[in-house]
Motif scaffolding. Sequence first.
Motif: not given
Length: 431
Positions: A278-305
Motif C-alpha cells: 500500500g501507499d499513502g501520506p504516512a509512507r515516508s514517516d514509516l520508512q524513517i521509523q523503520a530506519r530508526f528501529l533498524r528493521i529494514d532487513k526484515g521489512l519490505t515496502f511494496h507500494g501499491w500492487q
Amino acid sequence: MTGQKRPRVLVIAEAANPDWVSVPLIGWSLSQALRDVADVHLVTQVRNRDAILAAGLHEGTDFTAIDSEALARPLWALAERLRMGEGKGWTMVQALNALGYPWFERLVWKRFGPAIEAGEFDIVHRITPLSPTIPSALASRCAKAGVPFVLGPLNGGVPWPPGFDAERRAEREWLSYVRSAYKLLPGRGATLRGAAAILAGSWHTASEIPRRFRDKVIYLPENGIDPRRFNRIADPPEDGPLRAAFVGRLVPYKGADMLLDAAAPLLRDGRMVLDIVGDGPARSDLQIQARFLRIDKGLTFHGWQAHGAVQDILANSHILAFPSIREFGGGVVLEAMALGVVPLVVDYAGPGELVTPGTGIKVPCRGRDEIVADLGDALQRLCKDRGALPMLAQDARHRVDALFLWSRKAEQIAEVYRWVRSAEGPAPEFF
C-alpha cells in the motif's frame, strides 16, 4: 410469502464501478450479485458509465447512467481542496457529498418516478452512498407509491477511540467532532420512516438508528468476497520466520506505525518478516521509523500492487497484521480470511466484528502503548508456536464461504426482499 416471482428491483448505486476499490467496488459487486436473485436495473452516476459498458452491461436495458456532473464535479473538486491531502479528511468529503447527492436522486426520480408509481418495480434498493448521514428523498416517495424501499447497507461514523486524538488531527478529521449533528438534518426522519428495511453494516450504525425504527434494522456487513478474484489458498513456508503482511492505505489510523514498533524485536533478530502493501501520506514517516528501529532487513515496502500481486504476497503469509483503530468495514480482513491467512486485528469496529473466536486473533482496543504491547505479545507467541494457525485459517475460510461470498450476500438480501414484500413476521437475521 411463497410462490413469489423474481422481484423487479431498481438498484440505486451512485457509486458502482468494477475498476475502482472501496465503496464503488461494493456498489458494483453487490448490484451484480443481486442479478442472480432478482431482475435488476442499476442506476448509477455517469462517471461509472464507461467501466460498466466495458464490463458487458447494456445501457438502457441493464443500467442507466445519471449525469449529475453539473453539481457533483465542482463539489468533488472543492472536497479535494478542503481535505488538504490524499486519503485524508474523509468526513469532509462525505459532508460535501451529502450536499450534492439530493440532486442525483432528484434526477433519478425524474427518470424513474413514473415507472415506480406505475408499479413497474417491486422494490427500490439504495445501496450507495453507504454513509448513514446522507438521507434519501426516494424513501418516502416510494412508500407513498406502495413500493418497498430498502436502504443500505449503511456504515460509517465509528467514534475515534480514546487516546488517538493525534491520529485524528493527522487525518484532518475536523468535522468528526460534530458528526453527530447529522441526526438533526432535514430528511433523516422521513428516510427512516419511509424505508421498509434498513441494512446496517455495523453494530455501531445499527445502534444509531432510533429505537422506534429498530424492528426493520437488519445487521448485514457491506463487504463481500468474489471467489473468482480470491481463488487461492495460502501456503506459507512451514519453516523459517513468521511471515506477516499489512495491506492498506498508509494513513495514521491504519496503525502501521504501531505494528512496526510491536514487531521491531522480531524483525531485527530474523524471527519475523513483514510485507507492507500500500501507499499513502504516512509512507515516508514509516520508512524513517523503520530506519530508526533498524528493521529494514526484515521489512519490505511494496507500494501499491495489482490485485494478483497482492494475492501472491498474502498467499505467502501466515498472518495479516492489521491494527487499524477506526475501520468501518475491513474488506482486506475478509480477503485475507478467504485465502486462509489468519487476521491479527484490533478488536474494534469492522475488523472486530468480522473476526470471531476461532477465525483470527484480536487484541483489545486500548491506548497506543497498550496496543503495541499486546500486538508484540501476540507476535511473540506466534513466533514461538504457529501450531494454532492452520485451524484458525480453515475456520476463517469456512466463515467467509458461509456468510460473505457475494453470492451468499445476494441470497441474504433476497430474504430481505421476500420479507418486505410479504410484510409478515419479524425481520430476518443472518448473524
